[in-house]
Write a protein that holds these residues in place. Structure first.
Motif, short mmCIF file in Angstrom:
data_model
loop_
_atom_site.label_atom_id
_atom_site.label_comp_id
_atom_site.label_asym_id
_atom_site.label_seq_id
_atom_site.Cartn_x
_atom_site.Cartn_y
_atom_site.Cartn_z
N PHE A 1 36.02 42.32 55.61
CA PHE A 1 36.26 41.79 54.27
C PHE A 1 37.46 42.51 53.66
O PHE A 1 37.77 43.66 54.01
N GLU A 2 38.13 41.85 52.73
CA GLU A 2 39.15 42.52 51.95
C GLU A 2 38.50 43.64 51.14
O GLU A 2 37.38 43.49 50.64
N ALA A 3 39.19 44.74 51.02
CA ALA A 3 38.62 45.90 50.33
C ALA A 3 38.27 45.55 48.89
O ALA A 3 39.08 44.95 48.16
N ILE A 4 37.06 45.89 48.48
CA ILE A 4 36.61 45.70 47.10
C ILE A 4 36.47 47.09 46.49
O ILE A 4 35.51 47.82 46.78
N ASN A 5 37.43 47.48 45.68
CA ASN A 5 37.48 48.83 45.14
C ASN A 5 36.93 48.94 43.72
O ASN A 5 36.95 50.01 43.14
N ASN A 6 36.45 47.83 43.18
CA ASN A 6 35.95 47.82 41.82
C ASN A 6 34.45 47.57 41.83
O ASN A 6 33.97 46.65 42.51
N ASP A 7 33.70 48.39 41.10
CA ASP A 7 32.24 48.24 41.09
C ASP A 7 31.82 46.87 40.56
O ASP A 7 30.86 46.28 41.06
N ARG A 8 32.51 46.39 39.54
CA ARG A 8 32.15 45.09 38.98
C ARG A 8 32.39 43.97 39.99
O ARG A 8 31.57 43.07 40.14
N SER A 9 33.50 44.01 40.69
CA SER A 9 33.77 43.00 41.71
C SER A 9 32.74 43.08 42.83
O SER A 9 32.33 42.05 43.38
N MET A 10 32.30 44.29 43.15
CA MET A 10 31.27 44.45 44.17
C MET A 10 29.96 43.80 43.71
O MET A 10 29.27 43.14 44.51
N ARG A 11 29.62 43.97 42.45
CA ARG A 11 28.40 43.35 41.94
C ARG A 11 28.50 41.83 41.98
O ARG A 11 27.53 41.15 42.34
N GLN A 12 29.64 41.30 41.62
CA GLN A 12 29.81 39.84 41.62
C GLN A 12 29.72 39.29 43.04
O GLN A 12 29.11 38.24 43.28
N ALA A 13 30.31 39.98 44.00
CA ALA A 13 30.31 39.48 45.38
C ALA A 13 28.93 39.55 46.01
O ALA A 13 28.48 38.60 46.67
N THR A 14 28.23 40.65 45.79
CA THR A 14 26.91 40.80 46.42
C THR A 14 25.88 39.86 45.81
O THR A 14 24.85 39.61 46.43
N ARG A 15 26.16 39.35 44.60
CA ARG A 15 25.22 38.40 44.00
C ARG A 15 25.07 37.15 44.86
O ARG A 15 24.02 36.51 44.87
#
Length: 506
Positions: free
Chosen positions: A228-242
């Motif tokens: 995956f493209e690197a996700i360095n932001n906690d908020r973006s990580m939360r949105q993706a894992t949803r």
């Protein structure tokens, strides 16, 4: 006449809500459904579905979360590249916190109005109004004689209406602090979803390189080894894992590199090892040496059927999310079958449903070209109705698996809908993977199975926190104190098997 600001908001939201090119529908229902995520909505019923029974269950905690997740999945669908330059950002990254009632997003303002009409003040001076459905499952502590009052005061720290007035908020402030930070995070995540920004975290990885092994220790190692493209932001990580929590919850249990094992702390039981080893044998077939030429053709195993029962939000996820299963099991074919009276919710542009014909007796919506090794079918009906017709008979533990995302087996408002289904699932002897919103929700489901099928089932995966749960928290609009995460917990069971023994001759 709409103001210029309102036109900008609508333009941005319409762009965010564009459906993925690989999805079945050309468009999805607009995002305002999230604003009234707990409000009863009209459902499509066929066959044995009864609107009255579903209307009762919709007010429950189970339906609230599923509806919210479904609206969430539409909001983050991928946009066509040629339309991306026209996006007008509504909110900046440093301007995501707004009180719900004064939000620049109309949908969130409507959501605040809904909460004021249906949510009650949790202060103990009020008389209790409904059974507690909180994460802890603790009984209500209301001891006062004041009549129930709807929430009206918004906490300045989290921006969500939580108490009926400022005095009750101040008196109960210490208890509110336990969830205040999480509520603020939910507030900012909801505004981020509608901020008009681009969402690179939803460009999911494609096929897995055959020489590259997947590491399922946690979300970070999985996304890294899946390229995956690197996700360095906690908020973006939360949105993706949803979104990714749905396919990877299934994949983490069925994959040969599963983090769940029979070792100490691995939670997999001996019977679970037997059942899941059978599925893993099919999902990870040995190389056959076959090719595309006629002389090199080889026999292939039938597709693995994953029956997702009580489907709602998960059936409307972008198909790029479900394709993750095809990518982590590249050498096997997979047939996803969504079954449930509300499995076509939020897919209104695909109505009317196909007619019921001898060739398609249940009017299934079939998506047969989303990937060479994956097929998706959606059936708007109860599973026990389909099971009794023998439509999918016979069931084979090597090729079949059932999945139930937040089914609410033990919830008072929805348990009656599973009364006829559980015994039929036990008859198949196929594994059943179940998730829950919270520890309390999961334990309530387990108690229901123990009560209705005592001695007739075996635990395959001990209940516990799901390694690939959603990192984003969700809010129950009917009760702001009720916070949960998608697929927080996971466990599995199947019908008990009785081995044939021979009595020794005397």
């Amino acid at each position: 006449m709409a103001s210029r600001a309102e036109k900008v908001v609508r333009s941005s939201l319409s762009h965010v809500c564009k459906s993925s090119p690989i999805s079945l529908g050309a468009k999805r229902t607009p995002i305002p459904r999230l604003a009234t995520s707990a409000a009863p909505a009209q459902s499509r019923t066929l066959g044995t579905c009864t609107g009255a029974s579903r209307a009762t269950a919709k007010s429950s905690r189970v339906e609230t979360g599923k509806r919210s997740a479904s609206a969430f999945s539409k909001a983050i669908s991928r946009r066509p590249e040629e339309e991306q330059p026209t996006v007008k950002r509504v909110l900046r990254e440093d301007d995501l916190f707004h009180s719900f009632s004064e939000s620049p997003i109309p949908e969130i303002r409507r959501r605040a109005a809904f909460m004021r009409q249906h949510a009650y003040c949790p202060h103990p001076d009020h008389r209790p109004t409904r059974l507690s459905d909180s994460a802890s499952g603790e009984p209500t502590t209301h001891t006062g004689s004041l009549p129930a009052a709807h929430v009206d005061f918004e906490c300045p720290d989290c921006g969500i209406p939580v108490y009926c007035n400022k005095e009750h908020w101040m008196a109960d402030y210490e208890k509110h602090l336990e969830i205040c930070d999480t509520l603020r995070q939910i507030n900012e995540d909801d505004h981020d979803l509608r901020s008009g920004r681009l969402f690179p975290e939803f460009d999911f990885a494609g096929p897995q390189i055959e020489e590259s092994m997947i590491n399922m220790t946690n979300w970070d190692t999985l996304l890294y080894t899946r390229n995956f493209e690197a996700i360095n932001n906690d908020r973006s990580m939360r949105q993706a894992t949803r979104l990714l929590t749905y396919p990877y919850t299934i994949g983490s249990v069925l994959h040969e590199l599963s983090p769940y094992s029979v070792r100490k702390g691995g939670r997999l039981t001996t019977e679970g090892l037997k059942s899941f080893s059978a599925l893993r044998y099919t999902l990870h077939p040995p190389k056959t040496g076959g090719g595309t030429e006629v002389s090199n053709l080889r026999l292939e195993a039938p597709p693995v059927r994953l029956f997702i029962l009580g489907a709602r939000a998960e059936s409307s996820l972008p198909r790029d999310a479900w394709l993750q299963l095809a990518h982590i099991f590249p050498n096997s074919r997979i047939h996803l079958i969504f079954i449930g009276p509300e499995s076509m919710m939020n897919r209104d542009d695909e109505f009317p449903l196909p007619p019921r014909t001898p060739a398609n007796p249940f009017g299934a919506v079939v998506e047969d070209r989303i990937w060479p090794t994956m097929k998706i079918s959606t059936i708007v009906d109860y599973y026990h109705t389909i099971h009794k017709t023998g439509e999918f008979y016979p069931y084979d533990p090597y090729f079949d698996c059932f999945v139930m995302f937040h089914p609410g087996l033990g919830h008072p408002a929805s348990s009656h809908e599973w009364r006829d289904t559980i015994p039929l699932l036990l008859e198949t002897k196929a594994p059943v993977i179940v998730t829950g919103y919270t520890q309390f929700d999961m334990e309530r489901d387990i108690e229901y199975v123990k009560k209705t099928a005592a001695g007739e089932f075996e635990i395959l995966l001990e209940p516990g926190e799901n390694i690939f749960r959603s990192l984003r928290w969700d809010l129950n609009d009917m009760d702001p104190q009720d916070i949960s995460a998608g697929n927080w917990g996971v466990w599995a069971f199947r019908g008990k098997r009785y081995e044939t023994t021979r009595k020794d001759e005397e």
